[in-house]
Design a protein around this motif. Structure first.
Motif, PDB file in Angstrom:
ATOM      1  N   VAL A   1       0.861  -1.181   0.000  1.00  0.00           N
ATOM      2  CA  VAL A   1       0.000   0.000   0.000  1.00  0.00           C
ATOM      3  C   VAL A   1       0.896   1.229   0.000  1.00  0.00           C
ATOM      4  O   VAL A   1       1.831   1.339   0.796  1.00  0.00           O
ATOM      5  CB  VAL A   1      -0.942  -0.006   1.220  1.00  0.00           C
ATOM      6  CG1 VAL A   1      -1.820   1.241   1.224  1.00  0.00           C
ATOM      7  CG2 VAL A   1      -1.799  -1.258   1.200  1.00  0.00           C
ATOM      8  N   THR A   2       0.639   2.170  -0.919  1.00  0.00           N
ATOM      9  CA  THR A   2       1.460   3.370  -1.028  1.00  0.00           C
ATOM     10  C   THR A   2       1.074   4.374   0.039  1.00  0.00           C
ATOM     11  O   THR A   2       0.133   4.169   0.830  1.00  0.00           O
ATOM     12  CB  THR A   2       1.309   4.001  -2.419  1.00  0.00           C
ATOM     13  OG1 THR A   2      -0.041   4.453  -2.572  1.00  0.00           O
ATOM     14  CG2 THR A   2       1.625   2.991  -3.509  1.00  0.00           C
ATOM     15  N   THR A   3       1.802   5.462   0.059  1.00  0.00           N
ATOM     16  CA  THR A   3       1.537   6.501   1.063  1.00  0.00           C
ATOM     17  C   THR A   3       0.203   7.205   0.827  1.00  0.00           C
ATOM     18  O   THR A   3      -0.351   7.826   1.749  1.00  0.00           O
ATOM     19  CB  THR A   3       2.669   7.527   1.037  1.00  0.00           C
ATOM     20  OG1 THR A   3       2.796   8.036  -0.291  1.00  0.00           O
ATOM     21  CG2 THR A   3       3.992   6.886   1.449  1.00  0.00           C
ATOM     22  N   ASP A   4      -0.328   7.107  -0.418  1.00  0.00           N
ATOM     23  CA  ASP A   4      -1.651   7.713  -0.662  1.00  0.00           C
ATOM     24  C   ASP A   4      -2.765   6.968   0.048  1.00  0.00           C
ATOM     25  O   ASP A   4      -3.837   7.530   0.332  1.00  0.00           O
ATOM     26  CB  ASP A   4      -1.919   7.734  -2.168  1.00  0.00           C
ATOM     27  CG  ASP A   4      -0.922   8.633  -2.892  1.00  0.00           C
ATOM     28  OD1 ASP A   4      -0.359   9.521  -2.219  1.00  0.00           O
ATOM     29  OD2 ASP A   4      -0.693   8.428  -4.097  1.00  0.00           O
ATOM     30  N   GLY A   5      -2.541   5.667   0.323  1.00  0.00           N
ATOM     31  CA  GLY A   5      -3.509   4.879   1.084  1.00  0.00           C
ATOM     32  C   GLY A   5      -4.819   4.691   0.334  1.00  0.00           C
ATOM     33  O   GLY A   5      -4.841   4.342  -0.839  1.00  0.00           O
ATOM     34  N   PHE A   6      -5.898   4.925   1.033  1.00  0.00           N
ATOM     35  CA  PHE A   6      -7.241   4.660   0.514  1.00  0.00           C
ATOM     36  C   PHE A   6      -7.831   5.937  -0.050  1.00  0.00           C
ATOM     37  O   PHE A   6      -7.818   6.996   0.579  1.00  0.00           O
ATOM     38  CB  PHE A   6      -8.130   4.118   1.652  1.00  0.00           C
ATOM     39  CG  PHE A   6      -9.513   3.744   1.198  1.00  0.00           C
ATOM     40  CD1 PHE A   6      -9.707   2.588   0.444  1.00  0.00           C
ATOM     41  CD2 PHE A   6     -10.597   4.521   1.514  1.00  0.00           C
ATOM     42  CE1 PHE A   6     -10.981   2.238   0.043  1.00  0.00           C
ATOM     43  CE2 PHE A   6     -11.860   4.172   1.101  1.00  0.00           C
ATOM     44  CZ  PHE A   6     -12.078   3.024   0.361  1.00  0.00           C
ATOM     45  N   ASP A   7      -8.357   5.828  -1.276  1.00  0.00           N
ATOM     46  CA  ASP A   7      -9.029   6.942  -1.929  1.00  0.00           C
ATOM     47  C   ASP A   7     -10.525   6.761  -1.737  1.00  0.00           C
ATOM     48  O   ASP A   7     -11.164   5.890  -2.351  1.00  0.00           O
ATOM     49  CB  ASP A   7      -8.669   6.961  -3.414  1.00  0.00           C
ATOM     50  CG  ASP A   7      -9.169   8.222  -4.097  1.00  0.00           C
ATOM     51  OD1 ASP A   7      -9.959   8.954  -3.483  1.00  0.00           O
ATOM     52  OD2 ASP A   7      -8.748   8.440  -5.266  1.00  0.00           O
ATOM     53  N   GLU A   8     -11.116   7.550  -0.805  1.00  0.00           N
ATOM     54  CA  GLU A   8     -12.528   7.383  -0.477  1.00  0.00           C
ATOM     55  C   GLU A   8     -13.416   7.762  -1.646  1.00  0.00           C
ATOM     56  O   GLU A   8     -14.509   7.198  -1.815  1.00  0.00           O
ATOM     57  CB  GLU A   8     -12.871   8.244   0.729  1.00  0.00           C
ATOM     58  CG  GLU A   8     -12.151   7.804   2.013  1.00  0.00           C
ATOM     59  CD  GLU A   8     -12.596   8.617   3.210  1.00  0.00           C
ATOM     60  OE1 GLU A   8     -13.436   9.511   3.015  1.00  0.00           O
ATOM     61  OE2 GLU A   8     -12.119   8.346   4.317  1.00  0.00           O
ATOM     62  N   SER A   9     -13.004   8.719  -2.482  1.00  0.00           N
ATOM     63  CA  SER A   9     -13.846   9.121  -3.597  1.00  0.00           C
ATOM     64  C   SER A   9     -13.984   8.007  -4.620  1.00  0.00           C
ATOM     65  O   SER A   9     -15.007   7.888  -5.287  1.00  0.00           O
ATOM     66  CB  SER A   9     -13.275  10.379  -4.234  1.00  0.00           C
ATOM     67  OG  SER A   9     -11.989  10.084  -4.771  1.00  0.00           O
ATOM     68  N   LYS A  10     -12.947   7.163  -4.740  1.00  0.00           N
ATOM     69  CA  LYS A  10     -12.981   6.067  -5.716  1.00  0.00           C
ATOM     70  C   LYS A  10     -13.234   4.724  -5.069  1.00  0.00           C
ATOM     71  O   LYS A  10     -13.523   3.749  -5.748  1.00  0.00           O
ATOM     72  CB  LYS A  10     -11.656   6.008  -6.483  1.00  0.00           C
ATOM     73  CG  LYS A  10     -11.365   7.261  -7.278  1.00  0.00           C
ATOM     74  CD  LYS A  10     -10.030   7.132  -7.975  1.00  0.00           C
ATOM     75  CE  LYS A  10      -9.688   8.386  -8.753  1.00  0.00           C
ATOM     76  NZ  LYS A  10      -8.397   8.283  -9.430  1.00  0.00           N
TER      77      LYS A  10
END
Length: 496
Positions: free
Chosen positions: A99-108
């Motif tokens: 898992v990258t530092t961006d983590g979870f994208d709630e919008s997608k």
């Protein structure tokens, strides 16, 4: 109760579950509705994966609120996961990712992950990700959810490990017990075998004691006889070896004496020929070949006078040539030829042949030989001079020429080519005085004496001490008598 455990894929509910959910929703008033089990977001992605560049097409619509609520982040940045269940990109199924530092994208509703060995990130739905086993505890603690119908995997694993550990302990105890019994049985068997061996050994020793004493006495007698016989054999062999050595030494000495006598006889004959040279007449010389081409060929062989093959060819060719016009050139070539000490005697034979053919050869040969024998090192360069002092290679070449030239001078005196040793003795005195002067100069300056001509004088002294043709007249006559020659006392060689 139907919510999926943290980090696991969401199960698809059956018809029975759907009926139970419907009844539960009718009977319970005021309770919170269950989370949606099916994604009704209308996404065009059927397997939950985005493109490798992590970007979403503009035609895709945002996920619904229910999906976003269910897909809350369950994996932390840097966590190891495994991709599964993709249809459009099956090559990613089973691939480990992080898992990258961006983590979870709630919008997608997707996690940004980077597959192992990949260069870009992809967006993956949570239901298409599985945690790596080593990270299960952290996933459980991060989710904070627990149900009564799903047993935590860690608890079950701990129970199984405890049972396995108990079985291992029992197995180890059984193995230790079996090993102890086997060790005891082996020790008992070894003890019985040791007792039997000791008894058999004692009986054998008792039985063979008398035989050993008798055999020892017989062996001592045999050894004494062998020593006596070996001593006699060694003594006889040493006597035969000494006789053979003495015989070989006597034969070698006789061969050396015969060889020396033959060489001395040949040189005495050569001396007689040189002292009473019978030179060819003018008509005989004119009958020989005097062309420049033949002279050039002979001159090339003279340059290689140290080569035995060239020297032999030249000795065979000289009686057919007329070199009257080139006597001085031939003499200079002989004086400047790079000779070794073993080449001096053959070079003297060539000079003898030229001496018996051309009356002016000896007068032309002596000056360049004397110059080569007394060659001095170049003076040290003045300050600021462009010419450097003599190098080591030049010094070595100069000393080698001095050594061969000095030796050839006295060899020509011995074989009667040079009528008097006066000038060669003067050259020898000059060489010795050169070292004496350099030693005195070194003593005055407090430096060690160089003795640069030592490698010139040392081989000459050994040669002169063993050369009978350079001895006094009585010793010279005795040498002639030992070689089987006639009389010939009043020769010019006596002056040496």
């Amino acid at each position: 109760p139907l919510a999926a455990p943290p980090g696991l894929a969401r199960p698809r509910p059956s018809q029975t579950d759907m009926a139970r959910i419907s009844e539960s929703s009718d009977d319970s008033s005021g309770d919170e509705s269950l989370p949606a089990l099916v994604d009704n977001s209308g996404s065009s992605d059927s397997d939950g994966s985005d493109a490798f560049d992590g970007k979403e097409s503009s035609s895709q619509q945002p996920r619904g609120a229910a999906t976003v609520a269910f897909n809350a982040p369950r994996y932390r940045p840097g966590q190891r996961v495994r991709i599964s269940g993709l249809a459009t990109k099956p090559e990613l199924n089973g691939v480990a990712a992080r898992v990258t530092t961006d983590g979870f994208d709630e919008s997608k509703g997707r996690y940004h992950v980077k597959p192992d060995g990949g260069k870009s990130t992809v967006g993956i739905k949570p239901e298409n990700l599985e945690p790596i086993v080593d990270d299960m505890d952290e996933l459980d603690s991060a989710s904070g959810s627990s149900t009564s119908s799903v047993e935590p995997p860690r608890a079950r694993v701990a129970e199984l490990e405890a049972e396995a550990e108990a079985l291992r302990r029992q197995l180890a105890e059984a193995r230790d017990h079996a090993e102890a019994r086997a060790t005891a049985a082996a020790a008992e068997a070894l003890a019985v075998a040791a007792r039997a061996t000791a008894e058999a050994k004692a009986e054998a020793e008792t039985r063979s004691a008398a035989e050993a004493r008798a055999a020892a006495a017989e062996e001592r007698a045999r050894q004494a006889e062998e020593v006596h016989r070996a001593y006699r054999s060694a003594e006889e062999e040493a006597r035969r070896a000494e006789e053979a050595r003495q015989r070989e030494a006597a034969e070698a000495e006789a061969a050396r004496a015969a060889e020396a006598a033959a060489a001395l006889e040949a040189r005495l004959k050569l001396r007689q020929l040189n002292l009473s040279a019978q030179r060819p007449s003018e008509g005989e010389l004119k009958a020989r070949d005097s062309s420049l081409k033949k002279y050039e060929a002979a001159r090339r062989k003279l340059v290689k006078l140290g080569d035995e093959r060239e020297r032999s060819a030249l000795l065979a060719e000289l009686p057919r040539l007329n070199l009257s016009k080139y006597v001085e050139e031939v003499a200079l070539a002989v004086a400047e030829a790079p000779l070794k000490l073993k080449d001096v005697v053959p070079a003297a034979e060539l000079c003898s042949l030229m001496h018996r053919t051309y009356a002016t050869f000896t007068q032309a040969l002596e000056p360049p030989l004397l110059k080569a024998a007394t060659a001095l090192p170049p003076p040290p360069p003045r300050p600021g001079a462009a010419v450097a002092s003599e190098g080591e290679s030049e010094r070595t070449a100069r000393l080698l020429r001095k050594r061969s030239a000095l030796r050839l001078l006295f060899e020509l005196v011995a074989v009667g080519v040079l009528p008097s040793p006066k000038r060669p003795l003067g050259a020898l005195r000059d060489v010795m005085e050169e070292d004496t002067a350099s030693a005195a100069e070194a003593t005055r300056s407090g430096e060690p004496a160089p003795f640069g001509n030592l490698q010139v004088l040392q081989p000459f002294v050994k040669y002169a001490a063993a050369e009978p043709l350079l001895a006094s007249p009585p010793a010279h006559a005795a040498a002639r008598a030992a070689a089987g020659g006639g009389n010939g006392g009043g020769e010019a060689g006596g002056e040496a």
